[in-house]
Design a protein around this motif. Structure first.
Motif, short mmCIF file in Angstrom:
data_model
loop_
_atom_site.label_atom_id
_atom_site.label_comp_id
_atom_site.label_asym_id
_atom_site.label_seq_id
_atom_site.Cartn_x
_atom_site.Cartn_y
_atom_site.Cartn_z
N ASN A 1 66.57 8.09 11.79
CA ASN A 1 66.44 6.67 12.10
C ASN A 1 65.00 6.22 12.27
O ASN A 1 64.73 5.06 12.60
CB ASN A 1 67.25 6.31 13.35
N VAL A 2 64.02 7.12 12.01
CA VAL A 2 62.61 6.72 12.07
C VAL A 2 62.27 5.85 10.86
O VAL A 2 62.60 6.18 9.71
CB VAL A 2 61.69 7.96 12.11
N ALA A 3 61.61 4.74 11.11
CA ALA A 3 61.28 3.78 10.06
C ALA A 3 60.18 4.32 9.15
O ALA A 3 59.36 5.14 9.56
CB ALA A 3 60.83 2.46 10.67
N PRO A 4 60.15 3.87 7.90
CA PRO A 4 59.06 4.27 7.00
C PRO A 4 57.70 3.88 7.58
O PRO A 4 57.57 2.84 8.24
CB PRO A 4 59.36 3.48 5.72
N GLY A 5 56.71 4.72 7.34
CA GLY A 5 55.38 4.43 7.84
C GLY A 5 54.54 5.68 7.98
O GLY A 5 54.95 6.78 7.55
N ASN A 6 53.38 5.53 8.58
CA ASN A 6 52.45 6.63 8.77
C ASN A 6 52.53 7.12 10.22
O ASN A 6 52.40 6.32 11.16
CB ASN A 6 51.02 6.18 8.46
N TYR A 7 52.69 8.41 10.38
CA TYR A 7 52.89 9.00 11.69
C TYR A 7 52.04 10.26 11.86
O TYR A 7 51.71 10.93 10.87
CB TYR A 7 54.37 9.38 11.90
N VAL A 8 51.76 10.58 13.12
CA VAL A 8 51.14 11.86 13.46
C VAL A 8 52.21 12.75 14.08
O VAL A 8 52.87 12.36 15.05
CB VAL A 8 49.96 11.70 14.43
N LEU A 9 52.40 13.91 13.48
CA LEU A 9 53.27 14.93 14.05
C LEU A 9 52.42 15.86 14.91
O LEU A 9 51.46 16.47 14.42
CB LEU A 9 53.96 15.72 12.93
N ARG A 10 52.72 15.93 16.18
CA ARG A 10 52.01 16.82 17.11
C ARG A 10 52.88 18.04 17.37
O ARG A 10 53.94 17.94 17.98
CB ARG A 10 51.69 16.09 18.42
N HIS A 11 52.43 19.18 16.90
CA HIS A 11 53.17 20.45 17.01
C HIS A 11 52.42 21.33 18.01
O HIS A 11 51.20 21.45 17.95
CB HIS A 11 53.22 21.10 15.62
N GLU A 12 53.17 21.98 18.91
CA GLU A 12 52.50 22.70 20.00
C GLU A 12 53.28 23.92 20.44
O GLU A 12 54.51 23.89 20.53
CB GLU A 12 52.34 21.74 21.18
#
Length: 232
Positions: free
Chosen positions: A119-130
């Motif tokens: 359900n995340v809308a189209p666009g530019n995102y930062v994925l923070r993996h930890e």
């Protein structure tokens, strides 16, 4: 590269709890935005490949997603608001120090697979993996956080733009139960630190085998990103 860069003149070790209020905790020490994007369709997966991870560094694996509201390549990381989309911690404890999500990552050839909520809308995102290493977390300020960030271009028909979330410097405190903890004492459970899991997140399950698909401009069912990191 879509992965955020850590300057060569900075070490690539961990962030300790005493620096949770420092911008370095967001994407690593001195990290600067990636110059490209990895394209992934909402509802599909991203595979993150580590170069190494010591067996002694037991702890949880956590993933967050933040909308850049524009270009991630120039975003102010302190303005990002993160939503936790994946978390895994203690699998079992029959003997010290227990079996952890970090052990699953090692068993999967140093990789971790996370699902981007459909359900995340189209666009530019930062994925923070930890990964948070807890082998010294019985000492105050002893936990070791190893964050990495990747630029994603999400496609699909989702409508949630993730307008709200938690700034990176507010994700944890040094006193959190999942940060200041002795994993060498018998444990009946473990509280994964950070905000609550996003309502549209999928349960964290790591496949026995994974297939990496090269990045290109088309939607991918699995995007492989090598995360530079160091351990201490």
């Amino acid at each position: 590269m879509p992965a955020w860069a850590v300057p060569e003149d900075k070490d690539t070790g961990f962030i300790n709890p005493g620096n949770f209020d420092n911008p370095d905790v967001i994407c690593h020490k001195g990290a600067t935005p990636g110059e490209l994007y990895a394209t992934v369709a909402a509802g599909s997966t991203v595979e993150l490949q580590w170069t190494e991870w010591p067996e002694s560094h037991h702890g949880p694996v956590i993933d967050y997603l933040a909308n850049c509201n524009g270009e991630c390549t120039t975003v102010d990381k302190t303005a990002l608001k993160f939503n936790k989309i994946d978390e895994a911690g203690l699998n079992s404890w029959t003997s010290q120090p227990g079996n952890w999500a970090s052990d699953d990552l090692i068993a999967a050839n140093m990789s971790w697979t996370v699902t981007i909520p459909e359900n995340v809308a189209p666009g530019n995102y930062v994925l923070r993996h930890e990964i948070i290493a807890l082998h010294s977390a019985h000492d105050k300020d002893g936990a070791q956080n190893y964050p990495q960030c990747v630029n994603l271009k999400v496609t699909g028909a989702g409508t949630d733009k993730l307008a709200s979330g938690t700034p990176g410097m507010e994700l944890y405190t040094p006193e959190d139960a999942g940060i200041f903890v002795n994993i060498y004492n018998e444990m009946t459970g473990y509280t994964i630190p950070g905000p609550k899991l996003y309502s549209g997140a999928s349960p964290s399950t790591q496949p026995e085998t994974t297939t990496s698909v090269s990045q290109d401009s088309s939607p991918a069912t699995s995007t492989s990103v090598t995360s530079p990191q160091g351990t201490g």
